[in-house]
Write a protein that holds these residues in place. Structure first.
Motif, PDB file in Angstrom:
ATOM      1  N   SER A 140       0.820  -1.223   0.000  1.00 30.76           N
ATOM      2  CA  SER A 140       0.000   0.000   0.000  1.00 30.76           C
ATOM      3  C   SER A 140       0.853   1.273   0.000  1.00 30.76           C
ATOM      4  O   SER A 140       0.436   2.288  -0.572  1.00 30.76           O
ATOM      5  N   GLN A 141       2.031   1.229   0.598  1.00 23.99           N
ATOM      6  CA  GLN A 141       2.890   2.419   0.624  1.00 23.99           C
ATOM      7  C   GLN A 141       3.299   2.831  -0.791  1.00 23.99           C
ATOM      8  O   GLN A 141       3.244   4.018  -1.134  1.00 23.99           O
ATOM      9  N   VAL A 142       3.691   1.836  -1.593  1.00 23.39           N
ATOM     10  CA  VAL A 142       4.101   2.128  -2.973  1.00 23.39           C
ATOM     11  C   VAL A 142       2.918   2.706  -3.753  1.00 23.39           C
ATOM     12  O   VAL A 142       3.063   3.692  -4.486  1.00 23.39           O
ATOM     13  N   ARG A 143       1.751   2.091  -3.576  1.00 18.72           N
ATOM     14  CA  ARG A 143       0.557   2.573  -4.276  1.00 18.72           C
ATOM     15  C   ARG A 143       0.256   4.023  -3.882  1.00 18.72           C
ATOM     16  O   ARG A 143      -0.053   4.855  -4.746  1.00 18.72           O
ATOM     17  N   ASN A 144       0.342   4.308  -2.597  1.00 17.13           N
ATOM     18  CA  ASN A 144       0.062   5.678  -2.138  1.00 17.13           C
ATOM     19  C   ASN A 144       1.056   6.678  -2.730  1.00 17.13           C
ATOM     20  O   ASN A 144       0.673   7.791  -3.101  1.00 17.13           O
ATOM     21  N   ASP A 145       2.319   6.269  -2.814  1.00 15.93           N
ATOM     22  CA  ASP A 145       3.332   7.151  -3.416  1.00 15.93           C
ATOM     23  C   ASP A 145       2.998   7.451  -4.875  1.00 15.93           C
ATOM     24  O   ASP A 145       3.104   8.600  -5.327  1.00 15.93           O
ATOM     25  N   LEU A 146       2.597   6.403  -5.622  1.00 18.12           N
ATOM     26  CA  LEU A 146       2.247   6.615  -7.027  1.00 18.12           C
ATOM     27  C   LEU A 146       1.023   7.524  -7.162  1.00 18.12           C
ATOM     28  O   LEU A 146       0.965   8.366  -8.064  1.00 18.12           O
ATOM     29  N   LYS A 147       0.066   7.349  -6.275  1.00 16.30           N
ATOM     30  CA  LYS A 147      -1.120   8.215  -6.309  1.00 16.30           C
ATOM     31  C   LYS A 147      -0.720   9.672  -6.064  1.00 16.30           C
ATOM     32  O   LYS A 147      -1.211  10.588  -6.730  1.00 16.30           O
ATOM     33  N   LYS A 148       0.168   9.886  -5.076  1.00 16.67           N
ATOM     34  CA  LYS A 148       0.628  11.257  -4.792  1.00 16.67           C
ATOM     35  C   LYS A 148       1.314  11.858  -6.022  1.00 16.67           C
ATOM     36  O   LYS A 148       1.069  13.011  -6.367  1.00 16.67           O
ATOM     37  N   LYS A 149       2.178  11.052  -6.669  1.00 19.80           N
ATOM     38  CA  LYS A 149       2.873  11.551  -7.867  1.00 19.80           C
ATOM     39  C   LYS A 149       1.870  11.893  -8.963  1.00 19.80           C
ATOM     40  O   LYS A 149       1.999  12.914  -9.641  1.00 19.80           O
ATOM     41  N   SER A 150       0.877  11.036  -9.135  1.00 18.67           N
ATOM     42  CA  SER A 150      -0.149  11.267 -10.159  1.00 18.67           C
ATOM     43  C   SER A 150      -0.921  12.552  -9.862  1.00 18.67           C
ATOM     44  O   SER A 150      -1.178  13.357 -10.761  1.00 18.67           O
ATOM     45  N   ILE A 151      -1.274  12.763  -8.602  1.00 23.64           N
ATOM     46  CA  ILE A 151      -1.977  13.993  -8.202  1.00 23.64           C
ATOM     47  C   ILE A 151      -1.093  15.211  -8.458  1.00 23.64           C
ATOM     48  O   ILE A 151      -1.551  16.214  -9.012  1.00 23.64           O
ATOM     49  N   ASN A 152       0.186  15.100  -8.079  1.00 28.83           N
ATOM     50  CA  ASN A 152       1.115  16.212  -8.313  1.00 28.83           C
ATOM     51  C   ASN A 152       1.238  16.528  -9.798  1.00 28.83           C
ATOM     52  O   ASN A 152       1.286  17.698 -10.190  1.00 28.83           O
ATOM     53  N   LEU A 153       1.294  15.471 -10.632  1.00 30.59           N
ATOM     54  CA  LEU A 153       1.387  15.690 -12.081  1.00 30.59           C
ATOM     55  C   LEU A 153       0.105  16.333 -12.618  1.00 30.59           C
ATOM     56  O   LEU A 153       0.168  17.187 -13.493  1.00 30.59           O
ATOM     57  N   THR A 154      -1.034  15.929 -12.092  1.00 26.09           N
ATOM     58  CA  THR A 154      -2.306  16.526 -12.519  1.00 26.09           C
ATOM     59  C   THR A 154      -2.319  18.017 -12.166  1.00 26.09           C
ATOM     60  O   THR A 154      -2.702  18.858 -12.991  1.00 26.09           O
ATOM     61  N   VAL A 155      -1.885  18.333 -10.968  1.00 26.51           N
ATOM     62  CA  VAL A 155      -1.798  19.746 -10.541  1.00 26.51           C
ATOM     63  C   VAL A 155      -0.829  20.497 -11.454  1.00 26.51           C
ATOM     64  O   VAL A 155      -1.119  21.605 -11.911  1.00 26.51           O
ATOM     65  N   GLU A 156       0.322  19.881 -11.753  1.00 28.65           N
ATOM     66  CA  GLU A 156       1.318  20.496 -12.634  1.00 28.65           C
ATOM     67  C   GLU A 156       0.743  20.685 -14.046  1.00 28.65           C
ATOM     68  O   GLU A 156       0.961  21.727 -14.670  1.00 28.65           O
ATOM     69  N   ASP A 157       0.016  19.671 -14.545  1.00 24.55           N
ATOM     70  CA  ASP A 157      -0.654  19.784 -15.854  1.00 24.55           C
ATOM     71  C   ASP A 157      -1.540  21.026 -15.874  1.00 24.55           C
ATOM     72  O   ASP A 157      -1.516  21.804 -16.835  1.00 24.55           O
ATOM     73  N   GLU A 158      -2.352  21.200 -14.834  1.00 24.51           N
ATOM     74  CA  GLU A 158      -3.277  22.340 -14.775  1.00 24.51           C
ATOM     75  C   GLU A 158      -2.508  23.662 -14.746  1.00 24.51           C
ATOM     76  O   GLU A 158      -2.894  24.619 -15.419  1.00 24.51           O
ATOM     77  N   ARG A 159      -1.426  23.686 -13.991  1.00 19.08           N
ATOM     78  CA  ARG A 159      -0.618  24.913 -13.910  1.00 19.08           C
ATOM     79  C   ARG A 159      -0.041  25.261 -15.288  1.00 19.08           C
ATOM     80  O   ARG A 159      -0.105  26.413 -15.733  1.00 19.08           O
ATOM     81  N   ILE A 160       0.495  24.245 -15.965  1.00 19.14           N
ATOM     82  CA  ILE A 160       1.091  24.480 -17.282  1.00 19.14           C
ATOM     83  C   ILE A 160       0.014  24.934 -18.270  1.00 19.14           C
ATOM     84  O   ILE A 160       0.231  25.861 -19.056  1.00 19.14           O
ATOM     85  N   LYS A 161      -1.157  24.290 -18.224  1.00 18.79           N
ATOM     86  CA  LYS A 161      -2.249  24.697 -19.117  1.00 18.79           C
ATOM     87  C   LYS A 161      -2.656  26.147 -18.851  1.00 18.79           C
ATOM     88  O   LYS A 161      -2.886  26.914 -19.790  1.00 18.79           O
TER      89      LYS A 161
END
Length: 135
Positions: free
Chosen positions: A73-94
């Motif tokens: 579960s720790q690895v999964r949570n880390d990947l989810k955090k990265k995905s959320i961060n990338l989504t936030v970054e996507d929105e910022r770049i857009k």
């Protein structure tokens, strides 16, 4: 001769030429700024493509390792955090790209305005020169 002539040595034609030169310099400056903004926009587009690729890669890995992640579960949570961060970054770049596009549009409008002012001054200059030649 009066003080006015000493302070104002330019003839009307020269004054218009100077105004036209100033407007052309303004136009060149606006074009340069437009080019700079276009370069910034292209860099933003590259950043967005990289971020989207990273996000897709993380999602692919997530799917491939889903069974394993159920046990980690720790690895999964880390990947989810990265995905959320990338989504936030996507929105910022857009948002940045939208802002850059707006700036480029404003610069193009300014260039068109300068072009119109230049044409009007050129017509005034030509009329003035015709009047001077008629004297």
């Amino acid at each position: 001769s009066s003080g006015i002539n000493a302070e104002w040595p330019l003839r009307p034609g020269e004054i218009l030429k100077k105004k036209i030169q100033d407007l052309m310099a303004e136009r060149d400056e606006a074009l340069e700024k437009g080019d700079g903004l276009e370069n910034d926009l292209n860099e933003m587009k590259e950043e967005l493509l990289k971020a989207e690729f990273e996000k897709k890669e993380l999602e692919r890995r997530f799917r491939l390792t889903e069974d394993e992640l159920d046990n980690q579960s720790q690895v999964r949570n880390d990947l989810k955090k990265k995905s959320i961060n990338l989504t936030v970054e996507d929105e910022r770049i857009k948002d940045d790209m939208k802002s850059q596009v707006q700036s480029i549009n404003e610069m193009e409008e300014l260039i068109q305005l300068i072009d119109r002012r230049y044409e009007e001054l050129e017509l005034d200059y030509n009329e003035t020169m015709e009047d001077l030649n008629a004297l």
